[in-house]
Design a protein around this motif. Structure first.
Motif, mmCIF file in Angstrom:
data_model
loop_
_atom_site.group_PDB
_atom_site.id
_atom_site.type_symbol
_atom_site.label_atom_id
_atom_site.label_comp_id
_atom_site.label_asym_id
_atom_site.label_seq_id
_atom_site.Cartn_x
_atom_site.Cartn_y
_atom_site.Cartn_z
ATOM 1 N N ALA A 122 0.823 -1.199 0.000
ATOM 2 C CA ALA A 122 0.000 0.000 0.000
ATOM 3 C C ALA A 122 0.862 1.256 0.000
ATOM 4 N N ASP A 123 0.621 2.139 -0.938
ATOM 5 C CA ASP A 123 1.304 3.434 -1.061
ATOM 6 C C ASP A 123 2.793 3.316 -1.381
ATOM 7 N N PHE A 124 3.216 2.165 -1.880
ATOM 8 C CA PHE A 124 4.614 2.012 -2.300
ATOM 9 C C PHE A 124 4.657 1.231 -3.611
ATOM 10 N N LYS A 125 5.202 1.863 -4.625
ATOM 11 C CA LYS A 125 5.282 1.187 -5.915
ATOM 12 C C LYS A 125 6.667 1.358 -6.523
ATOM 13 N N MET A 126 7.053 0.385 -7.331
ATOM 14 C CA MET A 126 8.338 0.393 -8.013
ATOM 15 C C MET A 126 8.119 0.143 -9.496
ATOM 16 N N GLY A 127 9.069 0.648 -10.298
ATOM 17 C CA GLY A 127 8.960 0.460 -11.737
ATOM 18 C C GLY A 127 10.316 0.325 -12.385
ATOM 19 N N VAL A 128 10.307 -0.176 -13.588
ATOM 20 C CA VAL A 128 11.528 -0.286 -14.370
ATOM 21 C C VAL A 128 11.190 0.018 -15.824
ATOM 22 N N ASN A 129 12.038 0.806 -16.473
ATOM 23 C CA ASN A 129 11.834 1.183 -17.871
ATOM 24 C C ASN A 129 13.113 0.965 -18.663
ATOM 25 N N PHE A 130 12.940 0.581 -19.908
ATOM 26 C CA PHE A 130 14.052 0.476 -20.849
ATOM 27 C C PHE A 130 13.765 1.416 -22.005
ATOM 28 N N VAL A 131 14.756 2.254 -22.356
ATOM 29 C CA VAL A 131 14.588 3.242 -23.423
ATOM 30 C C VAL A 131 15.741 3.107 -24.413
ATOM 31 N N THR A 132 15.424 3.104 -25.685
ATOM 32 C CA THR A 132 16.462 3.127 -26.713
ATOM 33 C C THR A 132 16.055 4.103 -27.809
ATOM 34 N N ARG A 133 17.005 4.950 -28.223
ATOM 35 C CA ARG A 133 16.779 5.906 -29.306
ATOM 36 C C ARG A 133 17.952 5.856 -30.265
ATOM 37 N N ASN A 134 17.677 6.006 -31.533
ATOM 38 C CA ASN A 134 18.759 6.106 -32.518
ATOM 39 C C ASN A 134 18.363 7.075 -33.616
ATOM 40 N N MET A 135 19.364 7.474 -34.386
ATOM 41 C CA MET A 135 19.160 8.463 -35.448
ATOM 42 C C MET A 135 19.715 7.880 -36.750
ATOM 43 N N PRO A 136 18.900 7.142 -37.495
ATOM 44 C CA PRO A 136 19.400 6.452 -38.693
ATOM 45 C C PRO A 136 19.744 7.365 -39.865
ATOM 46 N N ARG A 137 19.151 8.546 -39.927
ATOM 47 C CA ARG A 137 19.389 9.420 -41.073
ATOM 48 C C ARG A 137 19.483 10.869 -40.615
ATOM 49 N N VAL A 138 20.456 11.596 -41.181
ATOM 50 C CA VAL A 138 20.608 13.010 -40.846
ATOM 51 C C VAL A 138 20.717 13.826 -42.131
ATOM 52 N N ILE A 139 20.538 15.132 -41.987
ATOM 53 C CA ILE A 139 20.731 16.089 -43.081
ATOM 54 C C ILE A 139 21.942 16.946 -42.741
ATOM 55 N N GLU A 140 22.905 16.982 -43.629
ATOM 56 C CA GLU A 140 24.120 17.770 -43.415
ATOM 57 C C GLU A 140 24.656 18.255 -44.755
ATOM 58 N N ASP A 141 25.464 19.329 -44.697
ATOM 59 C CA ASP A 141 26.199 19.721 -45.896
ATOM 60 C C ASP A 141 27.501 18.931 -45.917
ATOM 61 N N SER A 142 27.907 18.496 -47.088
ATOM 62 C CA SER A 142 29.073 17.622 -47.217
ATOM 63 C C SER A 142 29.884 17.994 -48.442
ATOM 64 N N SER A 143 31.164 17.647 -48.363
ATOM 65 C CA SER A 143 32.059 17.831 -49.500
ATOM 66 C C SER A 143 33.037 16.665 -49.534
ATOM 67 N N THR A 144 33.318 16.179 -50.721
ATOM 68 C CA THR A 144 34.319 15.122 -50.881
ATOM 69 C C THR A 144 35.465 15.568 -51.786
ATOM 70 N N ASP A 145 35.511 16.873 -52.107
ATOM 71 C CA ASP A 145 36.588 17.376 -52.969
ATOM 72 C C ASP A 145 37.316 18.542 -52.301
ATOM 73 N N ALA A 146 37.621 18.367 -50.993
ATOM 74 C CA ALA A 146 38.416 19.332 -50.228
ATOM 75 C C ALA A 146 37.747 20.698 -50.119
ATOM 76 N N GLY A 147 36.416 20.712 -50.100
ATOM 77 C CA GLY A 147 35.699 21.957 -49.894
ATOM 78 C C GLY A 147 35.429 22.759 -51.147
ATOM 79 N N ALA A 148 35.776 22.238 -52.316
ATOM 80 C CA ALA A 148 35.504 22.980 -53.551
ATOM 81 C C ALA A 148 34.005 23.074 -53.811
ATOM 82 N N HIS A 149 33.253 22.021 -53.460
ATOM 83 C CA HIS A 149 31.809 22.014 -53.656
ATOM 84 C C HIS A 149 31.153 21.376 -52.431
ATOM 85 N N TYR A 150 30.199 22.088 -51.825
ATOM 86 C CA TYR A 150 29.428 21.586 -50.693
ATOM 87 C C TYR A 150 27.998 21.333 -51.152
#
Length: 512
Positions: A203-231
């Motif tokens: 009475a008046d005492f309770k316990m709990g347990v939670n499991f949480v998982t989050r991930n970020m599979p895709r992002v939006i970013e500016d990128s360059s593969t030619d040393a910054g000549a084109h982003y």
């Protein structure tokens, strides 16, 4: 280029931490950058709840979103040096479909327990920083100069630069009037799964347990593969070969009439072909939380929780805790392939242990009012530290000499807060309340952060190394002294921040 937005100080001298390099000197428009632009977000959702049994409920829904970002008004319809017309629309992200589903079940059918689960997908609404910086006409000019006194300075004025005999405006640029967005760009999103249970032990005492998982599979970013000549604005690590083929077909049709534009489109196609070679973005968070709640009486309660969690990956998110860069979707990460070295590891806010205890007791003084006393105790792990060095184009702290999080961790810290409140009614629907808070009661002054800058020198990453390997670090060829060790910061890993000192707050609250 993407570390911070350059802007003039009140005296017209350019400021910011994007460095000049080699025999280059940089300047920006002395009037600074301004961009008038807009975004449009459209969303719709459908949700419902089903009570399959009196003690079992299912919740489900789906959300659809569409976001359109626009180019700054001042440059819409203008032409680039290659003859490309700047469009009105910068990006158009469609079909962001985010399903969510969950259930709650009381196995006792008496309200004494619950088991629950929830899974959902959540798309980012891209902030307007990208409109201003990538689609607002921001360009930094670099010009070859024989004035060596100006080299590697961030405070060069336009007058100083033009005084150099070899100054040629527009000799070399970083940035575009409106940055190219991959046509098949998709929305950035996070997936979250929560599993949990709670049971009333007595009475008046309770316990709990939670499991949480989050991930970020895709992002939006500016990128360059030619040393910054084109982003380009892309989803790093994903396949854009289809977009690259389309650009090459357009280039082939323009070769005879506009070879400069054809060359630009071909260069963009080459960058797009290599975007898939970037490491996939990873930002994984997993946690187990144990909670307890004890109500000793109607006027007293104690709450406690302990969380063990880990946050690891190679992508910090829209804000970089390591460098303090707040440039959502335009961070320095993914700008150049070499910036990805040693990026995987414990994230900047990885705090494995987190303890919270809160309690209060209320004294009913009858007609004299109500006195409430409360206290909070917090204990939390320190943050992991990195070994940062300079990059020849991006400046200080942009290169990880050693893998993320391998330079130790700040100590575990604790703090205690107390609160006292006295309240009294002054009418049928009115009350007045006096309160006092003491934060950090014991005035603990433990370390909360340390200096992570190992050196301001340009140095090559030691992939997979540890702290003992920093003695073998070598300067990058751009540093001018090939083979020499970088100059070590004497303050490396020394304390740079403490807990906030004890503070007291008094207040008066009137309610009606």
């Amino acid at each position: 280029r993407r570390r911070s937005q350059l802007a003039p100080d009140p005296e017209g001298v350019t400021t910011g931490d994007v460095p000049c390099f080699g025999d280059k000197t940089c300047t920006v428009d002395p009037e600074g950058y301004q961009a008038d632009t807009t975004n449009r977000n459209i969303g719709a959702y459908l949700q419902d709840s089903w009570s399959i049994r009196p003690n079992f409920t299912v919740n489900a829904g789906v959300r659809w979103e569409k976001q359109t970002g626009y180019v700054a008004d001042d440059i819409v319809g203008t032409k680039s040096p290659e003859g490309e017309v700047v469009p009105e629309t910068a990006f158009d992200i469609n079909n962001m479909i985010a399903p969510r589903i969950g259930f709650v079940w009381d196995p006792t059918a008496e309200g004494r327990a619950k088991l629950m689960a929830h899974w959902g997908r959540f798309y980012e609404s891209v902030p307007m920083d990208i409109n201003v910086r990538a689609f607002g006409g921001e360009i930094t000019d670099f010009s070859t100069t024989g004035c060596t006194a100006l080299n590697n300075r961030n405070d060069v004025t336009q007058e100083e630069l033009e005084a150099c005999d070899t100054y040629r405006p527009g000799n070399f640029q970083l940035g575009d009037g409106a940055e190219f967005v991959a046509p098949s760009l998709k929305g950035q999103y996070t997936d979250e799964l929560i599993l949990g249970g709670e049971y009333e032990v007595m009475a008046d005492f309770k316990m709990g347990v939670n499991f949480v998982t989050r991930n970020m599979p895709r992002v939006i970013e500016d990128s360059s593969t030619d040393a910054g000549a084109h982003y380009l604005i892309v989803n790093p690590g994903e396949d854009f070969s289809g977009d690259a083929d389309d650009l090459r077909n357009q280039a082939a049709g323009l070769m005879a009439t506009n070879p400069a534009l054809a060359e630009l489109l071909s260069a963009r196609a080459d960058v797009l072909d290599k975007i898939s070679t970037f490491d996939k973005p990873i930002r994984d968070y997993q946690a187990i939380q144990i909670t307890a709640q004890q109500r000793f009486a109607k006027n007293a309660m104690l709450l406690a929780s302990y969380t063990y969690s880990r946050s690891v990956g190679n992508y910090p998110g829209l804000f970089s805790t390591e460098t303090g860069q707040l440039d959502p979707n335009l961070t320095s990460l993914y700008d150049l392939p070499e910036l990805m070295s040693n990026r995987y590891g414990a994230m900047g806010l990885d705090r494995p242990h987190n303890l919270k205890v809160d309690g209060f007791y209320q004294f009913d003084l009858k007609k004299a009012g109500i006195l409430t006393l409360g206290a909070s105790l917090r204990g939390i792990s320190g943050i992991p530290h990195n070994t940062l060095v300079g990059h020849p184009l991006y400046g200080a702290d942009e290169s990880y000499l050693l893998p993320r999080g391998t330079a130790g961790r700040s100590p575990f810290t604790t703090t205690a807060d107390v609160k006292a409140t006295y309240g009294r009614k002054i009418g049928t629907n009115q009350s007045i309340e006096l309160f006092a808070d003491i934060f950090n009661l014991f005035n603990t002054q433990d370390e909360t952060d340390a200096d992570e800058r190992y050196s301001t020198s340009f140095a090559d990453p030691i992939v997979g190394g540890d702290l003992s390997d920093r003695a073998h670090a070598k300067q990058n060829p751009y540093a001018g002294d090939i083979g020499r060790s970088p100059i070590e910061n004497k303050n490396f890993l020394n304390l740079s921040a403490r807990q906030a000192p004890r503070s007291i707050r008094f207040g008066l609250r009137y309610s009606f």
